[in-house]
Scaffold this active site. Structure first.
Site, PDB file in Angstrom:
ATOM      1  N   ASP A 103      31.842  58.534  22.333  1.00  0.00           N
ATOM      2  CA  ASP A 103      30.558  58.398  23.010  1.00  0.00           C
ATOM      3  C   ASP A 103      30.023  59.817  23.261  1.00  0.00           C
ATOM      4  O   ASP A 103      30.122  60.676  22.393  1.00  0.00           O
ATOM      5  CB  ASP A 103      30.736  57.571  24.292  1.00  0.00           C
ATOM      6  N   TYR A 148      17.954  51.038  26.816  1.00  0.00           N
ATOM      7  CA  TYR A 148      18.747  51.403  28.002  1.00  0.00           C
ATOM      8  C   TYR A 148      18.697  52.897  28.317  1.00  0.00           C
ATOM      9  O   TYR A 148      18.667  53.290  29.493  1.00  0.00           O
ATOM     10  CB  TYR A 148      20.198  50.911  27.861  1.00  0.00           C
ATOM     11  N   TYR A 231      22.732  61.220  30.148  1.00  0.00           N
ATOM     12  CA  TYR A 231      21.429  60.610  29.864  1.00  0.00           C
ATOM     13  C   TYR A 231      20.226  61.494  30.178  1.00  0.00           C
ATOM     14  O   TYR A 231      19.383  61.750  29.315  1.00  0.00           O
ATOM     15  CB  TYR A 231      21.332  59.249  30.565  1.00  0.00           C
ATOM     16  N   HIS A 291      31.816  49.557  19.899  1.00  0.00           N
ATOM     17  CA  HIS A 291      31.632  50.845  20.574  1.00  0.00           C
ATOM     18  C   HIS A 291      32.919  51.287  21.276  1.00  0.00           C
ATOM     19  O   HIS A 291      33.117  52.474  21.520  1.00  0.00           O
ATOM     20  CB  HIS A 291      30.494  50.721  21.592  1.00  0.00           C
TER      21      HIS A 291
END
Length: 314
Positions: A103, A148, A231, A291
């Site tokens: 990730d 998202y 993010y 994932h």
């Protein structure tokens, strides 16, 4: 074997980091987690590489799990994790290591190899190819506004969404939603947590005990730093240009990973464009891999990691 994993606190750049370690091999493998994860996400890989003769190290990034929070999380970027990785190697007297990232953990893995190639023997990443943070890194405008990442980049929105539920429910919802092959996208009248159907069971490879372990650590850390890194800082320039990762690299792609459906991502990987940045890249695919393939099919992932590590020198 879990009880043989040793835990310690190591000070790096003025922050105490929680470090987990197993194995006494001369070659070190450092694991870099993603979200919503902590060191524990690598439990299967740590034990496997330790059994294969390596020293396995996983830690909670600053602001995550049992590691300390920086004073001003909102000023942090992904690039701050590069000196953190190098600082950890210095603190535990490792001159050169293999890095394994999943990730967003893939990004400091690649960046550390690019900026400090003398410290990195090889890089392995799961799902995420080389991506340079900056305005063009995530093509949000190619996806609906309920995407998202777009939602979580909006200050206060995810905090309000997550805040409606106990931390354990948030982790359960994210793990379940993000193990599917579709990109999580909310409708205009929904938040991301509303996409979760409470009747959906946990994935079969993720136990209630696993969930409790994650939840207890996020109850301690909260989501403040995690929403900033990766993010909200994803569009911040690193200040780097013409970046090349010259060390050997392995990319393991789960073909059921929703990330593969990000605009342009599948072509970037399958057509080999990523090799412009990582020339010594080998790519392998796991057809059923999600994932979270390192937890879903750990034996397959472990075998690929160890076979690759065994071919490298340090």
């Amino acid at each position: 074997m879990m009880e043989k994993i040793q835990h310690s606190e190591v000070e790096v750049k003025g922050l105490k980091l929680h470090v987990a370690e197993i194995g006494s091999g001369s070659k070190a493998v450092v694991f870099l987690h993603g979200f919503p994860e902590i060191w524990y996400t690598w439990r299967h890989q740590m034990i496997s590489v330790a059994n294969a003769g390596y020293r396995a190290i996983a830690f909670d990034f600053r602001g995550y799990g049992l590691s300390e929070q920086p004073v001003e999380p909102e000023k942090e970027t992904m690039f701050d994790l590069v000196p953190e990785v190098v600082g950890l190697l210095d603190a535990i007297n490792i001159s050169k290591a293999f890095l394994v990232g999943k990730d967003f953990g893939a990004i400091p893995g690649y960046l550390t190899a690019a900026v400090h190639p003398e410290r990195v023997a090889a890089v392995i990443t799961l799902g995420i190819p080389f991506i340079l943070p900056g305005p063009s890194a995530v093509q949000n405008h190619h996806l609906p506004k309920g995407f998202y990442i777009t939602r979580w980049q909006e200050p206060g929105r995810a905090e309000a969404d997550f805040g409606r539920f106990p931390v354990k429910s948030v982790i359960r919802n994210i793990y379940t939603l993000f193990s599917k092959s579709e990109i999580p996208i909310a409708a205009d009248d929904q938040e991301i947590m509303d996409l979760f159907d409470p009747s959906t069971p946990l994935p079969p490879w993720f136990s209630e005990e696993d969930l409790s372990t994650y939840a207890s650590l996020y109850e301690k850390s909260g989501f403040r730093y995690a929403l900033q890194v990766p993010y909200r800082s994803a569009k911040v320039e690193t200040g780097l240009s013409d970046v090349k990762v010259t060390v050997p690299a392995l990319l393991i792609v789960g073909e059921q990973d929703y990330f593969l459906k990000f605009p342009g991502m599948e072509d970037y990987i399958r057509k080999g464009v990523v090799k412009n940045f990582v020339p010594n890249l080998e790519t392998v695919y796991i057809p059923e891999g999600s994932h979270f393939m390192h937890e879903q099919v750990p034996e397959k992932v472990n075998q690929l990691i160890i076979e690759f590590l065994d071919k490298q020198s340090i």
